[in-house]
Design a protein around this motif. Structure first.
Motif, PDB file in Angstrom:
ATOM      1  N   UNK A  59      14.723   5.838  -2.428  1.00 23.85           N
ATOM      2  CA  UNK A  59      16.134   6.231  -2.291  1.00 23.85           C
ATOM      3  C   UNK A  59      16.620   6.900  -3.573  1.00 23.85           C
ATOM      4  N   UNK A  60      16.213   6.325  -4.704  1.00 23.08           N
ATOM      5  CA  UNK A  60      16.628   6.899  -5.989  1.00 23.08           C
ATOM      6  C   UNK A  60      16.080   8.321  -6.139  1.00 23.08           C
ATOM      7  N   UNK A  61      14.784   8.493  -5.763  1.00 26.21           N
ATOM      8  CA  UNK A  61      14.182   9.835  -5.857  1.00 26.21           C
ATOM      9  C   UNK A  61      14.875  10.807  -4.921  1.00 26.21           C
ATOM     10  N   UNK A  62      15.123  10.368  -3.695  1.00 28.09           N
ATOM     11  CA  UNK A  62      15.770  11.257  -2.713  1.00 28.09           C
ATOM     12  C   UNK A  62      17.108  11.724  -3.263  1.00 28.09           C
ATOM     13  N   UNK A  63      17.850  10.776  -3.827  1.00 20.52           N
ATOM     14  CA  UNK A  63      19.163  11.149  -4.351  1.00 20.52           C
ATOM     15  C   UNK A  63      19.030  12.053  -5.573  1.00 20.52           C
ATOM     16  N   UNK A  64      18.057  11.760  -6.436  1.00 22.40           N
ATOM     17  CA  UNK A  64      17.975  12.544  -7.673  1.00 22.40           C
ATOM     18  C   UNK A  64      17.525  13.974  -7.394  1.00 22.40           C
ATOM     19  N   UNK A  65      16.761  14.200  -6.315  1.00 22.30           N
ATOM     20  CA  UNK A  65      16.426  15.588  -5.992  1.00 22.30           C
ATOM     21  C   UNK A  65      17.449  16.224  -5.058  1.00 22.30           C
ATOM     22  N   UNK A  66      18.507  15.482  -4.753  1.00 21.25           N
ATOM     23  CA  UNK A  66      19.638  16.083  -4.033  1.00 21.25           C
ATOM     24  C   UNK A  66      19.496  16.120  -2.519  1.00 21.25           C
ATOM     25  N   UNK A  67      18.575  15.322  -1.952  1.00 20.38           N
ATOM     26  CA  UNK A  67      18.476  15.279  -0.493  1.00 20.38           C
ATOM     27  C   UNK A  67      19.524  14.337   0.079  1.00 20.38           C
ATOM     28  N   UNK A  68      20.142  14.729   1.187  1.00 19.06           N
ATOM     29  CA  UNK A  68      21.083  13.813   1.833  1.00 19.06           C
ATOM     30  C   UNK A  68      20.519  13.294   3.144  1.00 19.06           C
ATOM     31  N   UNK A  69      19.239  13.614   3.415  1.00 18.80           N
ATOM     32  CA  UNK A  69      18.608  13.081   4.622  1.00 18.80           C
ATOM     33  C   UNK A  69      17.242  12.480   4.287  1.00 18.80           C
ATOM     34  N   UNK A  70      16.926  11.358   4.953  1.00 22.00           N
ATOM     35  CA  UNK A  70      15.602  10.738   4.859  1.00 22.00           C
ATOM     36  C   UNK A  70      14.890  10.972   6.185  1.00 22.00           C
ATOM     37  N   UNK A  71      13.619  11.361   6.091  1.00 22.52           N
ATOM     38  CA  UNK A  71      12.837  11.583   7.309  1.00 22.52           C
ATOM     39  C   UNK A  71      11.602  10.698   7.228  1.00 22.52           C
ATOM     40  N   UNK A  72      11.340   9.938   8.287  1.00 23.65           N
ATOM     41  CA  UNK A  72      10.118   9.137   8.253  1.00 23.65           C
ATOM     42  C   UNK A  72       9.522   8.979   9.641  1.00 23.65           C
ATOM     43  N   UNK A  73       8.432   8.245   9.729  1.00 27.35           N
ATOM     44  CA  UNK A  73       7.559   8.213  10.897  1.00 27.35           C
ATOM     45  C   UNK A  73       7.224   6.778  11.255  1.00 27.35           C
ATOM     46  N   UNK A  74       7.064   6.503  12.549  1.00 28.55           N
ATOM     47  CA  UNK A  74       6.628   5.163  12.918  1.00 28.55           C
ATOM     48  C   UNK A  74       6.579   4.929  14.411  1.00 28.55           C
ATOM     49  N   UNK A  75       6.037   3.789  14.775  1.00 28.35           N
ATOM     50  CA  UNK A  75       5.991   3.366  16.175  1.00 28.35           C
ATOM     51  C   UNK A  75       7.355   2.844  16.611  1.00 28.35           C
TER      52      UNK A  75
END
Ligand SMILES: *Cc1c(COP(=O)(O)O)cnc(C)c1O
Length: 322
Positions: A59-75
């Motif tokens: 979360x810290x990395x996502x915010x520090x690079x300025x992304x406002x969306x998280x994308x992930x994968x799973x069952x």
């Protein structure tokens, strides 16, 4: 202003609780539980346990690079999917979940929860899903769901391992030196296990209990350790592969009976996919005399309680109301 992430990096340690049970004391074994299931926000409970530890640096990395969306994968039953959805809702990220398989007529409890948290669900047929790490497939997914900060399936990346490594420091600060002889935890990808192992010292021992069958866990943990902690001297660790009950989300009535008795006795809720199997295994190893008298075992409760509702819905398993 998006919600601050500070609390994730500055919270009181999760408590350590001792289990009192004649099945343990009769064998001279002390069992402590690191209650990471209490590491959660009541209003966003799926962001719990090892998912808290695995996601905090992401979360810290996502915010520090300025992304406002998280994308992930799973069952469709993934605790990781639910955790990312909850993290997004709590901390102000949009979220997209790429889900293995066709969209079912009715969503299960995990996916209903993810949608309730605002996650956009994108279903991928199993053949394409299997190829999702390939660059062309990833690009196609990002054209549909992106842009965003991509967290891999199961979430076992470098940021996750750094978060899980802190579990070891936290425990060492909480307990007197040399209190614990064996650390034990449940595994899916092995990321949490690798982080914990890397944080412990060469005199410690770690037992990893896979929730999946297939015998790949030792190799998976070994590869994560070599990739992320090449210089670290590790504790002795081993995989106890005989408590997966047939595989991921497979169970027998004996497992549910064990979990219910454990909950009545200790007030600690377990889930049938991960922690139920871990504690069942620890009690079984104790009964077999695996641990020498006078051994203290510390089991990490990695959380996972979001999965209980969906499990009951799917199998009608008679798990007590937590
Ligand atoms: C996700 C999860 C695991 C598996 O963690 P890994 O780091 O993938 O091994 C274990 N226990 C619980 C409760 C989980 O939710």
């Amino acid at each position: 202003m998006p919600a601050s992430l500070d609390f994730l990096f500055d919270h009181p340690p999760s408590p350590v609780q001792e289990i009192v049970d004649p099945r343990l004391s009769g064998r001279g074994v002390r069992l402590l539980v690191k209650r990471d299931d209490l590491l959660c926000f009541p209003e966003h409970p799926a962001f719990m346990g090892n998912k808290w530890r695995k996601l905090k640096y992401n979360l810290r990395q996502a915010r520090s690079v300025g992304h406002d969306q998280l994308i992930t994968f799973g069952g469709a039953f993934s605790n990781h999917i639910a955790a990312v959805a909850a993290a997004g809702a709590r901390f102000g990220f949009r979220t997209a979940g790429i889900i293995r398989g066709e969209r079912p007529a009715g969503l299960n409890a995990t996916l209903r929860y993810a949608e309730h948290c605002g996650m956009a669900l994108h279903f991928l047929d199993r053949t394409t899903y299997r190829r999702h790490p390939e660059p062309e497939v990833q690009e196609a997914i990002l054209r549909r769901a992106g842009p965003g900060f991509v967290i891999p399936e199961g979430g076992a990346n470098a940021a996750a391992l750094a978060g899980c490594r802190e579990l070891a420091d936290e425990i060492k600060k909480q307990l007197a030196a040399n209190t614990v002889a064996h650390y034990a935890l449940s595994c899916g990808t092995g990321g949490t296990a690798a982080g914990l192992i890397a944080g412990l010292g060469p005199a410690d021992r770690v037992l990893a209990f896979p929730a999946l069958r297939g015998g790949f866990m030792a190799g998976a943990i070994q590869r994560l350790l070599e990739a992320h902690f090449p210089e670290t001297p590790f504790p002795k660790w081993s995989v106890r592969g005989e408590y997966h009950f047939g595989g991921y989300a497979k169970f027998r009535p004996g497992l549910i009976d064990f979990m219910n008795r454990f909950y009545r006795q200790t007030g600690i809720p377990l889930d049938p996919v991960y922690t139920g199997k871990l504690f069942y295994g620890l009690f079984d190893l104790t009964a077999q005399g695996y641990f020498p008298e006078g051994t203290t075992v510390l089991a990490v409760h990695t959380g996972g309680l979001q999965g209980v509702a969906g499990f009951k819905e799917r199998f009608g398993a008679s798990i007590l109301e937590y």
